[in-house]
Design a protein around this motif. Structure first.
Motif, PDB file in Angstrom:
ATOM      1  N   GLY A   1       0.813  -1.212   0.000  1.00 39.94           N
ATOM      2  CA  GLY A   1       0.000   0.000   0.000  1.00 39.94           C
ATOM      3  C   GLY A   1       0.846   1.261   0.000  1.00 39.94           C
ATOM      4  O   GLY A   1       0.452   2.296   0.515  1.00 39.94           O
TER       5      GLY A   1
ATOM      6  N   LEU B   1       1.311   1.153   4.773  1.00 40.76           N
ATOM      7  CA  LEU B   1       1.370   2.611   4.828  1.00 40.76           C
ATOM      8  C   LEU B   1       0.022   3.198   4.400  1.00 40.76           C
ATOM      9  O   LEU B   1      -0.545   2.774   3.401  1.00 40.76           O
TER      10      LEU B   1
ATOM     11  N   GLU C   1      -6.624   7.745  -2.381  1.00 42.02           N
ATOM     12  CA  GLU C   1      -5.827   8.116  -1.210  1.00 42.02           C
ATOM     13  C   GLU C   1      -4.766   9.170  -1.569  1.00 42.02           C
ATOM     14  O   GLU C   1      -4.509  10.100  -0.801  1.00 42.02           O
TER      15      GLU C   1
ATOM     16  N   ALA D   1      -5.235   2.703   2.391  1.00 37.40           N
ATOM     17  CA  ALA D   1      -5.711   2.001   1.193  1.00 37.40           C
ATOM     18  C   ALA D   1      -4.663   1.074   0.601  1.00 37.40           C
ATOM     19  O   ALA D   1      -3.486   1.423   0.528  1.00 37.40           O
TER      20      ALA D   1
ATOM     21  N   THR E   1       1.705   4.236  -1.353  1.00 36.86           N
ATOM     22  CA  THR E   1       1.144   5.179  -2.309  1.00 36.86           C
ATOM     23  C   THR E   1       2.063   6.388  -2.524  1.00 36.86           C
ATOM     24  O   THR E   1       1.685   7.338  -3.196  1.00 36.86           O
TER      25      THR E   1
HETATM   26 CA    CA Z   1      -1.728   3.230   1.045  1.00 35.12          CA
END
Ligand code: CA
Ligand code: URA
Length: 433
Positions: free
Chosen positions: A88, A243, A255, A246, A90
């Motif tokens: 996750g 992290l 996100e 989402a 992002t």
């Molecule tokens: Ca994430």
């Protein structure tokens, strides 16, 4: 030069010269050095390590084994970012537009995901119309005008690393610091970066489970970068839990949009500001980390970071209206709550298990040929340190299939809830210069 003598030399703990390392990598790339000799050498390196000079020579030889991307027509200092991988994560989606908005040119070559870690291109393709099939000229033009573009992997970059990594994978020689560091750095250097910002993860969801190993890896990569004339900085950050909230392609785009608006998860926001500040400094767009951070906060607050994201999406065919209306992103048919079974505090979330849960839903590729479902994934509502009451939603599963029993079991397995209060983990452990 006989390869067997070089293997023996390394096996006995002696230092290989630049011409010896060049010879090995050239012969290996050309198919003249059999896998059994390369395996023996990798094992010798695993036990005997490499000096700083040997690491630089190995990295350079792997860079020279294939094509190199020429970004010299892009104005400014091109800073690339690399994360040693997580669940996750992002950050790339956020950092690109964030640092581009303060004038740092971001020329990103990216890949698709394999296994439980998602690829940046897969995530961006959740935006309808967005594509990375652009020519090199178009790529350079877009970076010069918008400061940000993403292109798919093209050319034959570091073929020596590709073959060696596959060999290490089946000969128990992956977890060797000189081999990991030269592998990662060779790819970044071949991709044309002037400066490199590294996010080395530590914790149960990371490659380097403990801090000491993560530090040694970060130090090794920073020294290689400097050794080949590319300014390099590293931070060590936590991957003892996923992290942000989402995990999943469209979910992470949403996100990222939230984070670019200043409304993202605390950990993701902080990590992006920290990495972003180092990137701004490496690009010489600020004179201190504090000034760099202030610039980043300013472009979040005044909407320029978000506007840069829109311009970037549109320039590559994407429907940028998703930024103002994320409900237009691919959306799963079923949203299924995973309730806590007891009162207490979350003490652990095994990141890898969450990644596997998302992959089972179809968010990631089990094999290179798998077709992914951009809509599915998981959203965490409770993170390590949070108090929970029985029945509270720990996670929402976004699925296109009604049957999520297996995924639910993975999620329950990944969460540990204890009765005593637990502190949230440290997010950023160290900076390595
Ligand atoms: Ca994430
Ligand atoms: N990632 C890489 O690219 N190379 C390694 O050796 C390990 C992780």
């Amino acid at each position: 030069m006989r390869v067997v003598d070089l293997i023996e030399k390394k096996r006995n703990g002696l230092e290989l010269t630049k011409s010896e390392i060049d010879f090995i990598i050239t012969e290996y790339t050309n198919g003249n050095l059999p896998d059994y000799q390369m395996s023996a050498l990798a094992m010798a390196i695993y036990f005997q390590n490499m000096t700083q000079e040997e690491r630089v020579h190995l990295t350079t030889a792997m860079v020279n084994s294939g094509d190199q991307i020429d970004l010299s027509e892009i104005e400014g200092i091109k800073v690339d970012k690399h994360s040693t991988g997580g669940v996750g994560d992002t950050t790339t989606l956020v950092l690109g537009p964030l640092v581009a908005a303060v004038g740092v040119p971001v020329a990103k070559m990216s890949g698709r995901g394999l296994g439980h870690t998602g690829g940046t291109i897969d995530k961006l393709e959740a935006v309808p119309g967005f594509h990375v099939e652009i020519t090199n000229d178009e790529f350079i033009r877009l970076v010069n005008t918008n400061k940000l573009a993403v292109i798919g992997q093209s050319g034959d970059l570091t073929p020596a690393d590709k073959s060696l990594y596959a060999l290490r994978d089946v000969t128990a020689t992956v977890d060797s610091i000189p081999l990991i560091a030269s592998s990662i750095m060779s790819k970044k250097i071949a991709a044309g970066a002037d400066a490199i910002c590294l996010d080395v993860k530590t914790g149960n969801g990371a490659f380097m489970k403990d801090l000491k190993d993560a530090e040694a890896l970060a130090q090794a990569m920073v020294e290689i970068g400097k050794g080949v004339g590319r300014n390099t900085k590293a931070i060590i950050s936590d991957m003892s839990q996923p992290l942000g909230f989402a995990v999943g392609n469209a979910l992470e785009v949403k996100e990222a949009i939230d984070t670019l608006k200043g409304e993202g998860p605390e950990d993701l926001t902080e990590l992006c500001l920290t990495l972003g500040s180092h990137m701004v400094m490496l690009a010489k767009k600020a004179s201190s980390l504090e000034e760099a951070r202030a610039l980043l906060i300013e472009v979040i607050d005044n909407g320029q970071a978000l506007a840069t994201f829109k311009t970037f999406l549109e320039a590559q065919g994407g429907d940028a209206s998703v930024v103002d209306d994320p409900s237009q992103l691919p959306d799963a048919s079923y949203k299924i709550s995973v309730p806590a079974k007891a009162d207490g505090y979350v003490s652990e979330i095994v990141a890898e298990q969450i990644g596997v849960a998302a992959m089972k839903l179809g968010a990631g590729r089990a094999t290179k040929e798998s077709v992914i479902d951009l809509a599915v994934g998981v959203v965490l509502h409770k993170k390590v340190g949070d108090a929970v009451k029985k029945g509270d939603t720990l996670v929402t599963i976004h699925s296109n299939s009604e049957n999520v029993d297996e995924v639910m079991n993975f999620i329950y397995d990944s969460y540990t809830i204890v009765s005593e209060q637990v502190d949230a983990p440290t997010l950023i452990y160290k900076e390595i210069h």
